[in-house]
Design a protein around this motif. Structure first.
Motif, short mmCIF file in Angstrom:
data_model
loop_
_atom_site.label_atom_id
_atom_site.label_comp_id
_atom_site.label_asym_id
_atom_site.label_seq_id
_atom_site.Cartn_x
_atom_site.Cartn_y
_atom_site.Cartn_z
N UNK A 402 0.83 -1.20 0.00
CA UNK A 402 0.00 0.00 0.00
C UNK A 402 0.87 1.26 0.00
N UNK A 403 1.97 1.21 0.75
CA UNK A 403 2.89 2.37 0.79
C UNK A 403 3.51 2.59 -0.59
N UNK A 404 3.87 1.51 -1.28
CA UNK A 404 4.42 1.62 -2.63
C UNK A 404 3.40 2.28 -3.56
N UNK A 405 2.15 1.84 -3.47
CA UNK A 405 1.09 2.41 -4.32
C UNK A 405 0.92 3.90 -4.07
N UNK A 406 0.78 4.26 -2.80
CA UNK A 406 0.55 5.67 -2.46
C UNK A 406 1.76 6.52 -2.86
N UNK A 407 2.97 6.02 -2.62
CA UNK A 407 4.18 6.79 -2.95
C UNK A 407 4.29 7.01 -4.46
N UNK A 408 4.00 5.97 -5.25
CA UNK A 408 4.05 6.12 -6.70
C UNK A 408 2.97 7.09 -7.18
N UNK A 409 1.80 7.00 -6.58
CA UNK A 409 0.70 7.88 -6.94
C UNK A 409 1.07 9.35 -6.71
N UNK A 410 1.64 9.63 -5.54
CA UNK A 410 2.00 11.01 -5.21
C UNK A 410 3.16 11.50 -6.07
N UNK A 411 4.17 10.65 -6.26
CA UNK A 411 5.35 11.09 -7.02
C UNK A 411 5.05 11.27 -8.49
N UNK A 412 4.16 10.47 -9.05
CA UNK A 412 3.78 10.65 -10.45
C UNK A 412 2.94 11.92 -10.61
N UNK A 413 2.14 12.23 -9.61
CA UNK A 413 1.41 13.51 -9.64
C UNK A 413 2.39 14.67 -9.55
N UNK A 414 3.42 14.51 -8.69
CA UNK A 414 4.46 15.54 -8.58
C UNK A 414 5.20 15.69 -9.90
N UNK A 415 5.49 14.57 -10.57
CA UNK A 415 6.17 14.63 -11.86
C UNK A 415 5.36 15.38 -12.90
N UNK A 416 4.05 15.12 -12.94
CA UNK A 416 3.18 15.84 -13.87
C UNK A 416 3.16 17.33 -13.58
N UNK A 417 3.12 17.68 -12.30
CA UNK A 417 3.09 19.10 -11.92
C UNK A 417 4.41 19.79 -12.27
N UNK A 418 5.53 19.20 -11.84
CA UNK A 418 6.82 19.85 -12.07
C UNK A 418 7.18 19.89 -13.56
N UNK A 419 6.76 18.88 -14.32
CA UNK A 419 7.04 18.86 -15.76
C UNK A 419 6.37 19.98 -16.51
N UNK A 420 5.29 20.52 -15.97
CA UNK A 420 4.62 21.67 -16.58
C UNK A 420 4.97 22.98 -15.89
N UNK A 421 5.19 22.93 -14.57
CA UNK A 421 5.47 24.14 -13.81
C UNK A 421 6.84 24.72 -14.15
N UNK A 422 7.84 23.88 -14.32
CA UNK A 422 9.21 24.35 -14.56
C UNK A 422 9.34 25.12 -15.87
N UNK A 423 8.86 24.61 -17.02
CA UNK A 423 8.98 25.40 -18.27
C UNK A 423 8.27 26.74 -18.19
N UNK A 424 7.08 26.76 -17.60
CA UNK A 424 6.35 28.03 -17.48
C UNK A 424 7.12 29.01 -16.59
#
Length: 462
Positions: A402-424
């Protein structure tokens, strides 16, 4: 000599050398065996690619076999910085002759890259030998490097509206050797103010006795200002689907044209620049650039990467006692960080492209970041579930899975956010959205992924 080798040798003499032939001869130190007739039949593009691999002295040695006109075709295909270095090493008379044979925009690209002394010396030589060519180049040099004025060709095929169709066709026949490409014929008045445009098809199919003014198209779209950024020029040509676009001043006077091959070069250079900048390489770095030049361009971003890696390692060090108690945490750390990094890389590629093409603006930042975070979250639901199943198969612990699932879920959300936030964010501060963005995004997902996973593990598993 076997029959097959004889046939290949005959074919080579008829068609010219291939790039493989030339590179093989260079690697074997057999360039003195180059056949002049075969070399003259070789494509200028192949020769330009081959010469870019050689040092300047060897380039000059090979080009001595060609006339100035032929050299101009080859050199204009090369990168402008390499061409400038090559031209600056030629004898002045030879260099001036080569520049005079080039289209003005190609010659201006090379002259712009020359050192000040070489530029002044060769321009003076051009002014003595062909004043009109020198004047065209000097006019182009007045415009900033990345503008429409700097890349336009001032040689334009023009007609007058009062010409009859027969007169216009006769004029075109006289133009065939003078102009680079004739896709459209621009109609101007006595002051060179643009009045309209006529396609070759319309001219040839026009009724006998008509005048150019009767068949020309007015209300033109795609007119370019000489100060317009060349990326915008590329977008306009893509939108209008024209082979050429006219450049006019504030009074409507026709200054030159930009052709589709110029725009292809722009798009290729800009795409290459963005891709290399994203990874922290030099914007105009080539695979055969001097080694120390590449090191100088890459080192600053590698130092930034080193700093982000130390931050990520500091996070791991903070949880070292927890890892010692539950070593399986260390096994899954790279998975959590890696999947978040790949999510960020995917988002970066789409966001940088969209910004470059003008599909999104700064006012779209919040909406884009939210959408990309949501995409990362939804991907995390599926990919995280698969990761949790793998963790269950390895550890036989549902709480760890469950910890693996939640950690991947949060980090992939973070990746999506940072991948768009940084160029802008980079664009907001006047920087290229692609500059080092991959390094920043990976640093965020590595550090964030380690902290999220190890933090959750320490909180719920120990």
């Amino acid at each position: 000599m076997p029959q097959e080798e004889k046939a290949a040798d005959v074919a080579r003499r008829e068609e010219g050398y291939t790039l493989y032939d030339l590179v093989s001869m260079a690697d074997s130190a057999e360039l003195d065996r180059l056949d002049d007739e075969t070399l003259l039949r070789t494509s200028p593009h192949i020769l330009s690619v081959f010469l870019s691999r050689l040092d300047v002295d060897t380039q000059r040695q090979i080009l001595r076999r060609f006339s100035p006109e032929q050299v101009s075709e080859i050199v204009s295909e090369m990168d402008s910085e390499q061409s400038a270095e090559l031209v600056s090493e030629m004898r002045e008379h030879r260099a001036v002759s080569v520049l005079n044979e080039m289209e003005p925009d190609d010659a201006a690209d090379i002259v712009r890259e020359l050192e000040d002394d070489d530029r002044d010396r060769l321009l003076k030589g051009m002014q003595k030998s062909q004043p009109e060519a020198a004047e065209d180049v000097l006019e182009l040099l007045e415009y900033p490097e990345d503008t429409a004025g700097a890349i336009m060709n001032p040689h334009v095929a023009t007609l007058r509206p009062e010409m009859t169709i027969d007169e216009a066709i006769g004029a075109v026949r006289k133009m065939r050797d003078e102009y680079e490409n004739i896709y459209y014929l621009y109609v101007v008045d006595s002051d060179d103010v643009l009045q309209g445009v006529v396609s070759m098809r319309a001219l040839l199919l026009a009724p006998k006795g008509s005048r150019v003014g009767h068949i020309m198209r007015t209300g033109l779209i795609g007119l370019l200002a000489p100060t317009m950024d060349k990326e915008i020029v590329a977008h306009i040509m893509a939108d209008t689907n024209f082979h050429t676009l006219p450049v006019v001043d504030s009074d409507g006077e026709l200054l030159g044209i930009i052709t589709h091959d110029d725009v292809i070069d722009i798009m290729r250079d800009e795409n290459t620049e963005d891709i290399q900048k994203m990874a922290g390489a030099g914007a105009d770095e080539g695979i055969f650039d001097p080694i120390f030049s590449s090191i100088r361009q890459r080192s600053p971003w590698l130092l930034v990467n080193l700093c982000t890696a130390f931050v990520a390692s500091a996070v791991v060090g903070f949880f070292d006692s927890d890892i010692a108690v539950l070593p399986v945490l260390a096994v899954f750390m790279p998975i959590i960080a890696g999947i978040g990094g790949n999510t960020g890389a995917q988002t970066l590629a789409v966001t940088v492209r969209s910004i470059a093409l003008g599909e999104v603006e700064m006012f779209d930042m919040s909406r884009v970041c939210l959408r990309e975070t949501w995409k990362g979250f939804l991907n995390g639901l599926l990919i995280g579930l698969l990761g949790a199943c793998l963790a269950m198969a390895v550890t036989r612990r549902w709480d760890f899975s469950a910890i693996v699932w939640v950690a991947m879920l949060i980090n992939m959300s973070l990746g999506g956010f940072m991948g768009s936030f940084i160029p802008f964010t980079l664009k907001k501060f006047g920087l290229d959205p692609a500059s080092g963005s991959s390094i920043f995004a990976t640093g965020c997902t590595d550090t964030g992924g380690f902290f999220i996973f190890l933090g959750l593990g320490a909180l719920f598993l120990l």
